[in-house]
Design a protein around this motif. Sequence first.
Motif, PDB file in Angstrom:
ATOM      1  N   ALA A 106      49.527  56.148  40.165  1.00 57.91           N
ATOM      2  CA  ALA A 106      50.435  55.180  40.780  1.00 57.91           C
ATOM      3  C   ALA A 106      49.734  53.860  41.079  1.00 57.91           C
ATOM      4  CB  ALA A 106      51.036  55.757  42.065  1.00 57.91           C
ATOM      5  N   SER A 107      48.437  53.895  41.289  1.00 57.09           N
ATOM      6  CA  SER A 107      47.733  52.650  41.625  1.00 57.09           C
ATOM      7  C   SER A 107      47.345  51.839  40.398  1.00 57.09           C
ATOM      8  CB  SER A 107      46.490  52.955  42.458  1.00 57.09           C
ATOM      9  OG  SER A 107      45.534  53.631  41.666  1.00 57.09           O
ATOM     10  N   LEU A 108      47.446  52.417  39.193  1.00 52.82           N
ATOM     11  CA  LEU A 108      47.078  51.693  37.976  1.00 52.82           C
ATOM     12  C   LEU A 108      47.915  50.438  37.745  1.00 52.82           C
ATOM     13  CD1 LEU A 108      46.225  54.546  35.456  1.00 52.82           C
ATOM     14  CD2 LEU A 108      44.660  52.980  36.599  1.00 52.82           C
ATOM     15  N   PRO A 109      49.267  50.493  37.840  1.00 56.20           N
ATOM     16  CA  PRO A 109      50.036  49.252  37.665  1.00 56.20           C
ATOM     17  C   PRO A 109      49.695  48.190  38.727  1.00 56.20           C
ATOM     18  CG  PRO A 109      51.479  51.153  37.496  1.00 56.20           C
ATOM     19  CD  PRO A 109      50.148  51.649  37.952  1.00 56.20           C
ATOM     20  N   ALA A 110      49.490  48.611  39.944  1.00 54.21           N
ATOM     21  CA  ALA A 110      49.137  47.659  40.999  1.00 54.21           C
ATOM     22  C   ALA A 110      47.766  47.053  40.735  1.00 54.21           C
ATOM     23  CB  ALA A 110      49.152  48.342  42.360  1.00 54.21           C
ATOM     24  N   LEU A 111      46.837  47.841  40.251  1.00 59.49           N
ATOM     25  CA  LEU A 111      45.501  47.344  39.926  1.00 59.49           C
ATOM     26  C   LEU A 111      45.559  46.340  38.785  1.00 59.49           C
ATOM     27  CD1 LEU A 111      42.476  47.674  40.562  1.00 59.49           C
ATOM     28  CD2 LEU A 111      42.412  49.461  38.824  1.00 59.49           C
ATOM     29  N   LEU A 112      46.396  46.616  37.784  1.00 55.84           N
ATOM     30  CA  LEU A 112      46.566  45.705  36.657  1.00 55.84           C
ATOM     31  C   LEU A 112      47.160  44.376  37.119  1.00 55.84           C
ATOM     32  CD1 LEU A 112      46.432  45.320  33.583  1.00 55.84           C
ATOM     33  CD2 LEU A 112      48.746  46.246  33.464  1.00 55.84           C
ATOM     34  N   LEU A 113      48.210  44.425  37.940  1.00 58.13           N
ATOM     35  CA  LEU A 113      48.816  43.196  38.460  1.00 58.13           C
ATOM     36  C   LEU A 113      47.834  42.411  39.323  1.00 58.13           C
ATOM     37  CD1 LEU A 113      52.415  44.352  39.430  1.00 58.13           C
ATOM     38  CD2 LEU A 113      51.760  42.780  37.604  1.00 58.13           C
ATOM     39  N   ARG A 114      47.077  43.110  40.132  1.00 58.20           N
ATOM     40  CA  ARG A 114      46.115  42.457  41.005  1.00 58.20           C
ATOM     41  C   ARG A 114      45.037  41.738  40.185  1.00 58.20           C
ATOM     42  NH1 ARG A 114      44.081  46.714  44.323  1.00 58.20           N
ATOM     43  NH2 ARG A 114      46.231  47.037  44.901  1.00 58.20           N
ATOM     44  N   SER A 115      44.601  42.351  39.086  1.00 57.37           N
ATOM     45  CA  SER A 115      43.558  41.719  38.271  1.00 57.37           C
ATOM     46  C   SER A 115      44.116  40.546  37.467  1.00 57.37           C
ATOM     47  CB  SER A 115      42.914  42.742  37.346  1.00 57.37           C
ATOM     48  OG  SER A 115      43.845  43.167  36.382  1.00 57.37           O
ATOM     49  N   LEU A 116      45.392  40.620  37.028  1.00 58.26           N
ATOM     50  CA  LEU A 116      45.976  39.532  36.261  1.00 58.26           C
ATOM     51  C   LEU A 116      46.289  38.311  37.121  1.00 58.26           C
ATOM     52  CD1 LEU A 116      48.424  41.412  33.868  1.00 58.26           C
ATOM     53  CD2 LEU A 116      46.296  40.274  33.259  1.00 58.26           C
ATOM     54  N   PHE A 117      46.806  38.528  38.295  1.00 55.86           N
ATOM     55  CA  PHE A 117      47.240  37.428  39.141  1.00 55.86           C
ATOM     56  C   PHE A 117      46.324  37.188  40.324  1.00 55.86           C
ATOM     57  CE2 PHE A 117      51.093  39.078  37.069  1.00 55.86           C
ATOM     58  CZ  PHE A 117      51.448  37.940  36.371  1.00 55.86           C
ATOM     59  N   SER A 118      45.220  37.880  40.367  1.00 57.71           N
ATOM     60  CA  SER A 118      44.193  37.768  41.420  1.00 57.71           C
ATOM     61  C   SER A 118      44.770  37.766  42.835  1.00 57.71           C
ATOM     62  CB  SER A 118      43.308  36.532  41.186  1.00 57.71           C
ATOM     63  OG  SER A 118      44.062  35.337  41.303  1.00 57.71           O
ATOM     64  N   PHE A 119      45.614  38.761  43.102  1.00 65.60           N
ATOM     65  CA  PHE A 119      46.106  38.966  44.467  1.00 65.60           C
ATOM     66  C   PHE A 119      44.972  39.496  45.319  1.00 65.60           C
ATOM     67  CE2 PHE A 119      50.369  39.864  42.373  1.00 65.60           C
ATOM     68  CZ  PHE A 119      50.886  38.612  42.689  1.00 65.60           C
TER      69      PHE A 119
END
Length: 179
Positions: A50-63
């Motif tokens: 479940a954390s993989l999509p959030a990790l991907l978004l965080r790395s792309l948009f640097s949240f």
Amino acid sequence: MDSGLDTRRIVHPTERIVTGRLIRLLDGYTREVRIGQPVLVAVLAAAAVASLPALLLRSLFSFGGGGARRRWKQLKQGPEYLVTPVRLRNTAGQLCEVELHGHLPQSALHPADQVQLTLRPQRDPELPPRIERIVNLTTGQLLTPRTATLWSHLGPPLLLQAFLGGLLLTGVVACSALT
């Protein structure tokens, strides 16, 4: 050599329900709930999915990063709960010892209270039985001690994340099976 003290043997009751008079609540100590590694690995693996999509978004948009996570060692070490040895004199006049696991309100039990205990034997036969339920016949209160569990130790956020990961994994498997 007779010291004049009444040293009656303390017994562990074998009955499921024991009625008697509360003699003493001894000093409590902590004991740890065992955590099964297969359950812990399954929950953490589902939460990681479940954390993989959030990790991907965080790395792309640097949240900004999430909150502090508990480490494997902290999760593997189970929660501790309070164990209080309780002595009572049953209706046959025997001095009995049982264990109270968890917490109760401080004013719930007093020495000399008449109580009815529902007991459960523990896995270790050397240990006295543990109290499941207390009926304080003096005050009329019904008391149920509560201890920490595996699920309360892991916490709602991690369990919700594991549930979402399980749903995501099930969806991926279902989609791949249909195509």
